[in-house]
Design an enzyme around this catalytic site. Structure first.
Site, PDB file in Angstrom:
ATOM      1  N   ARG A   1      22.338  30.392  56.761  1.00 13.20           N
ATOM      2  CA  ARG A   1      21.007  30.514  57.371  1.00 13.20           C
ATOM      3  C   ARG A   1      19.870  30.009  56.492  1.00 13.20           C
ATOM      4  O   ARG A   1      18.894  29.475  56.977  1.00 13.20           O
ATOM      5  CB  ARG A   1      20.758  31.963  57.774  1.00 13.20           C
TER       6      ARG A   1
ATOM      7  N   HIS B   1      45.982  34.514  50.021  1.00 14.13           N
ATOM      8  CA  HIS B   1      46.113  33.737  48.783  1.00 14.13           C
ATOM      9  C   HIS B   1      47.359  34.103  47.974  1.00 14.13           C
ATOM     10  O   HIS B   1      47.789  33.342  47.130  1.00 14.13           O
ATOM     11  CB  HIS B   1      44.832  33.824  47.937  1.00 14.13           C
TER      12      HIS B   1
ATOM     13  N   GLU C   1      45.952  46.937  39.454  1.00 16.30           N
ATOM     14  CA  GLU C   1      44.815  46.214  38.878  1.00 16.30           C
ATOM     15  C   GLU C   1      44.106  47.141  37.907  1.00 16.30           C
ATOM     16  O   GLU C   1      43.961  48.336  38.183  1.00 16.30           O
ATOM     17  CB  GLU C   1      43.837  45.805  39.980  1.00 16.30           C
TER      18      GLU C   1
ATOM     19  N   ASP D   1      43.125  46.583  52.078  1.00 10.81           N
ATOM     20  CA  ASP D   1      42.726  45.527  51.162  1.00 10.81           C
ATOM     21  C   ASP D   1      43.931  44.774  50.590  1.00 10.81           C
ATOM     22  O   ASP D   1      43.871  43.566  50.388  1.00 10.81           O
ATOM     23  CB  ASP D   1      41.908  46.152  50.017  1.00 10.81           C
TER      24      ASP D   1
ATOM     25  N   HIS E   1      48.755  41.267  51.414  1.00 12.32           N
ATOM     26  CA  HIS E   1      49.544  40.677  50.330  1.00 12.32           C
ATOM     27  C   HIS E   1      50.920  41.331  50.135  1.00 12.32           C
ATOM     28  O   HIS E   1      51.930  40.650  50.020  1.00 12.32           O
ATOM     29  CB  HIS E   1      48.773  40.773  49.015  1.00 12.32           C
TER      30      HIS E   1
ATOM     31  N   LYS F   1      46.837  45.134  34.852  1.00  8.95           N
ATOM     32  CA  LYS F   1      46.984  44.202  35.967  1.00  8.95           C
ATOM     33  C   LYS F   1      48.438  43.745  35.984  1.00  8.95           C
ATOM     34  O   LYS F   1      48.932  43.188  35.000  1.00  8.95           O
ATOM     35  CB  LYS F   1      46.062  42.986  35.724  1.00  8.95           C
TER      36      LYS F   1
HETATM   37  C1  BG6 Z   1      41.969  40.522  47.269  1.00  7.24           C
HETATM   38  C2  BG6 Z   1      41.427  41.910  47.349  1.00  7.24           C
HETATM   39  O1  BG6 Z   1      42.514  40.134  48.490  1.00  7.24           O
HETATM   40  O2  BG6 Z   1      42.964  40.462  46.265  1.00  7.24           O
HETATM   41  C3  BG6 Z   1      40.884  42.362  46.010  1.00  7.24           C
HETATM   42  O3  BG6 Z   1      40.386  41.969  48.314  1.00  7.24           O
HETATM   43  C4  BG6 Z   1      41.928  42.201  44.939  1.00  7.24           C
HETATM   44  O4  BG6 Z   1      40.461  43.717  46.051  1.00  7.24           O
HETATM   45  C5  BG6 Z   1      42.505  40.791  44.970  1.00  7.24           C
HETATM   46  O5  BG6 Z   1      41.316  42.440  43.688  1.00  7.24           O
HETATM   47  C6  BG6 Z   1      43.678  40.679  44.012  1.00  7.24           C
HETATM   48  O6  BG6 Z   1      44.086  39.345  43.935  1.00  7.24           O
HETATM   49  P1  BG6 Z   1      44.845  38.802  42.674  1.00  7.24           P
HETATM   50  O7  BG6 Z   1      45.170  37.384  43.000  1.00  7.24           O
HETATM   51  O8  BG6 Z   1      43.909  38.949  41.508  1.00  7.24           O
HETATM   52  O9  BG6 Z   1      46.060  39.662  42.500  1.00  7.24           O
END
Ligand code: BG6
Length: 524
Positions: free
Chosen positions: A63, A208, A246, A265, A270, A371
């Protein structure tokens, strides 16, 4: 150095063999965080390394009034920070392909001029008007934008649109970001909205995790070798653990996160994708349709969780504060009595012949010990313990079972845990590990997922994107943990696990009830 004006090399070893085709990439949400942090750095990367097809133009839409030059300027620091290799000349060349359009994607009146702008850019790029839409906006805007795209007649695959060549068949495709719905019903509604405008083969639902090397490597490991398949079933595998812990907190994402929680989330998207790749049968070909069919079968075979006994199947948590960061429930955008989970551990069963009786334990959380994204395949113990005569010191006591450990992040490694004889006279056992370290072996830097995914969409390859049925099936599987039946799991969550820990005690109890334990790093 390659620049995008050089001829893009053929994709090496790509199963479909198709080249990415130049197109106009229309990004809805041009001034958003994802665009600056991920999409543009990733596109720049593909251009710098000569993979972005010549003639590709990128049109950002949002916008705020802004010129092309101002948009380019605003993106440069992000590219410097987030792309792996910044090169002045490559950036200048790439930046010339960035264009900006001020307007709201939900406003019908902008579409005539948007269409002309796309046509103009296609001509400038000397291609036939292929368009890749990217929805990088708030999820509540997905359906209204899709509807406007449809109404404005921006999608009519196979017909001449702004083509230079009357015989060309330009395509129009769309990439949809997560979250894809917030429950089964909203996901189905979004799928219907997409289906009214786009064919399924033009819809790219992004996840992803599917672009992570070790996730893709799962299929190679399982189906490029013969040694795993005979033992990859309930007869040999005791259970499977999928962990995505994480160390980061929710931080400034409280407003989004409190609506979502760990299950929406991470697990719905994932972790269930990883589960599907671990559990699926061999596809008949390495191709999108065949692979997705097998994943769909697994996701649809996840047994419905008995809701009357939900605490038997899951554990939830919320991280406490420490001297570095506040507790989750103390974040400014989060209500003090929030019942949103920042940690979840679930037990799922797959109702098929391969997996009957083998639980899949999934867990994820924020502010955990570290992580770590990892799959642990834990095998049954030998039917007879030949070494039971050994004393504890010789390795008799609680010998760990065989495990295949697939580390997805931060290390990319596959390990096999075995029992071995300690050299010397007499018999002493110890646990040993054989490792295949991806980075060490191939010297490959981890690649930012978005670049390869965008190129796949440009070549029409949906292998790493999700089918409608995968998304809806995943929602069905986790709805019991989200709806009213999950209330018992949401009691007294505030601060029930320490920051830097492996989650609440209830998560350990979930496995301990069956004589099992999480494979945490500190147990190695
Ligand atoms: C995202 C989530 O899809 O994936 C985040 O919304 C999360 O909360 C992230 O931190 C983790 O991705 P990766 O690739 O760092 O494991």
């Amino acid at each position: 150095m390659h620049t995008m004006e050089e001829t893009a090399p053929a994709p090496t070893g790509h199963p479909a063999g198709a080249q990415p085709e130049p197109c106009v990439i229309v990004i809805f949400g041009a001034s958003g965080d994802l665009t600056a942090r991920k999409l543009i750095p990733a596109l720049y990367e593909t251009a710098r390394t000569g993979r972005l097809p010549r003639g590709t133009r990128i049109l950002g839409l949002s916008r705020t009034e802004m010129s092309d030059a101002a948009w380019r300027e605003s993106l440069e620091p992000w590219v410097r920070q987030h792309a792996t290799g910044f090169d002045e000349e490559a950036w200048r060349t790439f930046a010339r392909s960035l264009h900006y359009f001020a307007g709201s994607g939900t406003n019908a009146t902008i579409y005539e001029s948007l269409k002309s702008r796309i046509e103009e850019l296609a001509r400038d790029g000397e291609h036939h008007g292929n368009v890749l839409f990217y929805l990088s906006v708030a999820p509540s805007l997905y359906e209204p934008i899709i509807e406007q795209i449809g109404r404005a007649d921006l999608v009519f695959e196979g017909k001449r649109w702004c083509s230079l060549d009357p015989d060309a068949m330009p395509w129009q495709r769309i990439i949809v970001e997560k979250p894809f719905g917030r429950d089964k019903a909203t996901a189905a509604s979004l799928n219907r909205a997409l289906g009214r405008v786009f064919e399924e083969d033009a819809i790219y639902r992004i996840d992803h995790y599917l672009a992570k090397e070790l996730v893709q490597n799962l299929l190679v490991l399982r189906f490029g070798n013969t040694i795993f398949e005979p033992i990859w079933n309930h007869r040999y595998i005791d259970h499977v653990q999928i962990t995505a812990s994480e160390s980061v907190s929710v931080g400034s994402r409280g407003a989004y996160y409190d609506e979502a929680g760990a299950i929406r989330d991470m697990i719905q998207s994932h972790l269930l994708q990883i589960l599907a790749l671990v559990a699926m049968d061999a596809p008949t070909q390495y191709a999108a349709h065949q692979i997705r069919q097998e994943k769909i079968k697994i996701i649809e075979a996840i047994a419905p969780t008995p809701v009357d006994n939900i605490e038997w199947f899951a554990a939830f948590g919320q991280y406490a504060g420490d001297d570095r960061e506040p507790a989750y429930h103390q974040l400014p955008d989060v209500p003090g009595d929030t019942t949103t989970e920042t940690f979840a551990a679930l037990t799922l069963h797959i109702d098929n012949w391969r997996w009957a009786g083998t639980p899949f334990y999934l867990r994820t959380g924020k502010r955990m010990a570290e992580k770590r994204t990892e799959i642990v395949i834990e095998f049954k113990k030998p039917p007879v313990d030949l070494f039971r005569f050994l004393t504890a010191a010789d390795g008799s006591a609680d010998r760990p079972p065989n495990r295949i450990i697939i580390e997805i992040a931060p290390t990319e490694r596959v390990g096999v845990q075995l029992q071995g004889k300690v050299p010397g006279t007499g018999v002493r056992l110890d646990t040993v590990r054989m490792d295949f370290d991806y980075q060490q072996r191939f010297h490959a830097e981890p690649v930012e997922a978005y670049g390869p995914l965008l190129l796949d969409a440009m070549r029409g390859d949906q292998t790493l994107y999700k089918h409608r049925l995968e998304v809806e099936g995943a929602w069905s599987a986790i709805m019991p943990f989200l709806n009213d039946h999950s209330a018992p799991l949401r009691r007294n969550l505030n601060g029930n696990y320490a920051a830097g820990s492996w989650g609440p005690e209830s998560a350990d109890a979930l496995l301990a009830r069956h004589g099992r334990a999480w494979y945490n790093v500190d147990r190695r």
